[in-house]
Design an enzyme around this catalytic site. Structure first.
Site, PDB file in Angstrom:
ATOM      1  N   CYS A  37       0.822  -1.221   0.000  1.00  0.00           N
ATOM      2  CA  CYS A  37       0.000   0.000   0.000  1.00  0.00           C
ATOM      3  C   CYS A  37       0.854   1.268   0.000  1.00  0.00           C
ATOM      4  O   CYS A  37       0.331   2.355  -0.235  1.00  0.00           O
ATOM      5  CB  CYS A  37      -0.949   0.009   1.194  1.00  0.00           C
ATOM      6  SG  CYS A  37      -2.234  -1.253   1.075  1.00  0.00           S
ATOM      7  N   HIS A  78     -10.924  10.986  -9.770  1.00  0.00           N
ATOM      8  CA  HIS A  78      -9.786  11.045 -10.686  1.00  0.00           C
ATOM      9  C   HIS A  78      -8.671  11.956 -10.178  1.00  0.00           C
ATOM     10  O   HIS A  78      -8.144  12.794 -10.909  1.00  0.00           O
ATOM     11  CB  HIS A  78     -10.239  11.435 -12.102  1.00  0.00           C
ATOM     12  CG  HIS A  78     -10.927  10.301 -12.785  1.00  0.00           C
ATOM     13  ND1 HIS A  78     -12.250   9.997 -12.554  1.00  0.00           N
ATOM     14  CD2 HIS A  78     -10.471   9.382 -13.659  1.00  0.00           C
ATOM     15  CE1 HIS A  78     -12.581   8.936 -13.275  1.00  0.00           C
ATOM     16  NE2 HIS A  78     -11.516   8.537 -13.951  1.00  0.00           N
ATOM     17  N   GLU A 130     -13.253   0.158  -0.285  1.00  0.00           N
ATOM     18  CA  GLU A 130     -12.054   0.400  -1.082  1.00  0.00           C
ATOM     19  C   GLU A 130     -11.851  -0.694  -2.124  1.00  0.00           C
ATOM     20  O   GLU A 130     -11.396  -0.428  -3.231  1.00  0.00           O
ATOM     21  CB  GLU A 130     -10.832   0.477  -0.162  1.00  0.00           C
ATOM     22  CG  GLU A 130      -9.559   0.846  -0.877  1.00  0.00           C
ATOM     23  CD  GLU A 130      -8.381   0.927   0.057  1.00  0.00           C
ATOM     24  OE1 GLU A 130      -8.062   2.036   0.501  1.00  0.00           O
ATOM     25  OE2 GLU A 130      -7.775  -0.129   0.338  1.00  0.00           O
TER      26      GLU A 130
END
Length: 150
Positions: A37, A78, A130
């Protein structure tokens, strides 16, 4: 977005509104302990924001659904979350863009907007998925405010 049942937030308000939406964003967790991560990667986040209150506004809404989506989607979709230095901080682990912190940040942004409305509803829960198998639920701590929530 697929219909989903979310955990219920406990509250004493008359009205509860839930808004589902999604946004695509990249992030990394700036800590070696985060393993993979810590590398730049992206997700399509699925969010559900729960707002509750006792009074409707002049249009008969607790809050307009579109406002909630716009507050979050327009800000995060985005983007590289790490670049939003108003929300996240690479030097403070309490503000790394983890799922937990992103969920808390969504709640804070929504609540900041709600605090400026005449009927002052409360953001009582944010559910943030997520990945298909990983999600976080954030609920602000209760206070002595009418309705029993921050």
């Amino acid at each position: 977005m697929l219909q989903q049942v979310y955990p219920s937030a406990r509250h004493d308000y008359c009205y509860e509104l839930n808004k589902d939406f999604h946004f695509a964003a990249a992030h990394y967790v700036p800590a070696e302990e985060a393993g993979s991560c810590s590398m730049l990667h992206g997700h399509t986040y699925y969010a559900n924001v729960t707002v509750a209150g006792d009074e409707l506004d002049a249009t008969g809404f607790l809050v307009n659904f579109s406002v909630i989506k716009k507050l979050i989607h327009d800000r995060f979709d985005h983007t590289l979350l790490n670049n939003d230095t108003d929300s996240f901080d690479e030097h403070n682990s309490e503000r790394f863009p983890t799922t937990e912190v992103v969920a808390r940040t969504i709640a804070e942004l929504v609540q900041r907007y709600l605090d400026g409305t005449p009927n002052k509803p409360s953001c009582v829960q944010v559910f943030l998925r997520e990945t298909p198998t990983s999600y976080c639920v954030y609920r602000p701590k209760r206070t002595g405010k009418a309705g029993g929530h921050e």
